[in-house]
Each structure stands twice: as C-alpha cells, then as structure tokens.
Scaffold this motif. Structure first.
Motif, PDB file in Angstrom:
ATOM      1  N   MET A  33       0.826  -1.194   0.000  1.00  0.00           N
ATOM      2  CA  MET A  33       0.000   0.000   0.000  1.00  0.00           C
ATOM      3  C   MET A  33       0.868   1.255   0.000  1.00  0.00           C
ATOM      4  N   ILE A  66       2.009   2.109  -3.531  1.00  0.00           N
ATOM      5  CA  ILE A  66       0.953   2.738  -4.335  1.00  0.00           C
ATOM      6  C   ILE A  66       0.787   4.200  -3.942  1.00  0.00           C
ATOM      7  N   PHE A 100       3.635   6.176  -5.329  1.00  0.00           N
ATOM      8  CA  PHE A 100       3.461   6.352  -6.776  1.00  0.00           C
ATOM      9  C   PHE A 100       2.448   7.455  -7.069  1.00  0.00           C
ATOM     10  N   ILE A 101       1.343   7.482  -6.354  1.00  0.00           N
ATOM     11  CA  ILE A 101       0.306   8.499  -6.569  1.00  0.00           C
ATOM     12  C   ILE A 101       0.832   9.885  -6.241  1.00  0.00           C
ATOM     13  N   MET A 116      -7.327   8.208 -10.542  1.00  0.00           N
ATOM     14  CA  MET A 116      -6.739   7.387  -9.477  1.00  0.00           C
ATOM     15  C   MET A 116      -7.289   7.798  -8.113  1.00  0.00           C
ATOM     16  N   LEU A 142      -9.326   5.465  -5.401  1.00  0.00           N
ATOM     17  CA  LEU A 142      -8.475   5.193  -4.245  1.00  0.00           C
ATOM     18  C   LEU A 142      -9.285   5.228  -2.951  1.00  0.00           C
TER      19      LEU A 142
END
Length: 171
Positions: free
Chosen positions: A1, A4, A7-8, A163, A167
C-alpha cells in the motif's frame, strides 16, 4: 500500500510540475530566431516583448483569447496544487475505507482547465499570430515543447484525478 501511495504522490507532483513548466516557459510557438509563449514573444534571449503591449491596435479580440488561455492555465496549476494539499489533509483526516472524492473532483477540474486552455490555443493560435500585430515572422513556426507539455499535463491530471476517484484509504 505504501508503494501505491508513493506512486500516486510522485505522479501528482510530476503533473503539477508539468503544469508549471508549460505555463511559465517560453516555448508554446517556436520558429527560426523566435519563441512565443502565453506572455511574450522573444526574438532572442534578451529581446522580448509582452503580448499585451503588441495587441493594443488589434481587431477581433485576439488578446482576450490569449488572456483566456493564460487564465485557464494558471487556474489549472492552482487547482492541481490545491488538490495535492487537500489529498495530504485527507490522508490524515479521512476514516478508513473512505474515498478521496474531493481531491479527485479538484484534480479533474484542473484537468478540465488544461484541456480548455490548450484547446483554445490550438484553435485560435493562427488567428492570434497572423492578425494580432505581432512580428511578421511569428506566422511561420511550429508548436513548442511547452504546448506539448500542456497536453501531457492534461493526460497526467486526468489519470491522477481518476486514481483519486478509485483510491480508498487503507490502514
């Protein structure tokens, strides 16, 4: 997690950086010996003329078109920064399992502003450069990298907003 999330965050920072570069840098319309952006036309690195001072005798509202592009690009950059700050606040304030809807909405509004600004420039660029009282050699040129970065930023802000829409906050 955590990967991710990282990355976001990086993706959002990259899209905001692209917005800043495309709005500020002097390469929306380039050619032999000149470059033009949303703010000025430069014949070399030291001889720059602001667009508003060149378009006082202009007919047809070309400067108002350029002002619309300027406004939408600035607004998109501001909205992207605001959505990042709201994302950081929501990251610590949202309950587990909730979505980042407010962040997504603001980021998608930023995406919409970039699309509007770049579309207006694409549609009205020829009228503005050919009939605005700018230098004659500005008519012959091509789109520069700042213009291309604006369209890339459009795609990035759209993906980023999407995203955020899907999310959910996890533990």
């Amino acid at each position: 997690m955590l990967v991710i999330l990282a990355f976001i965050i990086i993706f959002h920072i990259v899209s905001t950086t692209l917005l800043f570069i495309s709005t500020i840098d002097n390469a929306w319309w380039v050619g032999d010996g000149f470059s033009a952006d949303l703010w000025r036309v430069c014949t070399n690195s030291t001889n720059c003329t602001e667009i508003n001072s060149l378009s006082s005798a202009e007919e047809g509202g070309g400067y108002s078109v350029m002002q619309a592009v300027q406004a939408t690009m600035i607004l998109s950059t501001i909205l992207s920064c605001i959505s990042f700050l709201i994302f950081l606040l929501q990251l610590f304030r949202l309950k587990q399992g909730e979505r980042f809807i407010l962040t997504a909405i603001i980021q998608l509004m930023s995406c919409l502003c970039v699309m509007i600004g770049a579309s207006i420039y694409t549609d009205r660029r020829q009228d503005f450069h050919n009939h605005s009282g700018l230098y004659d050699f500005v008519k012959e040129g091509s789109y520069g990298y700042s213009f291309i970065l604006a369209w890339v930023a459009f795609a990035f802000t759209f993906v980023s907003g999407f995203m955020y829409m899907i999310l959910r906050k996890r533990k």
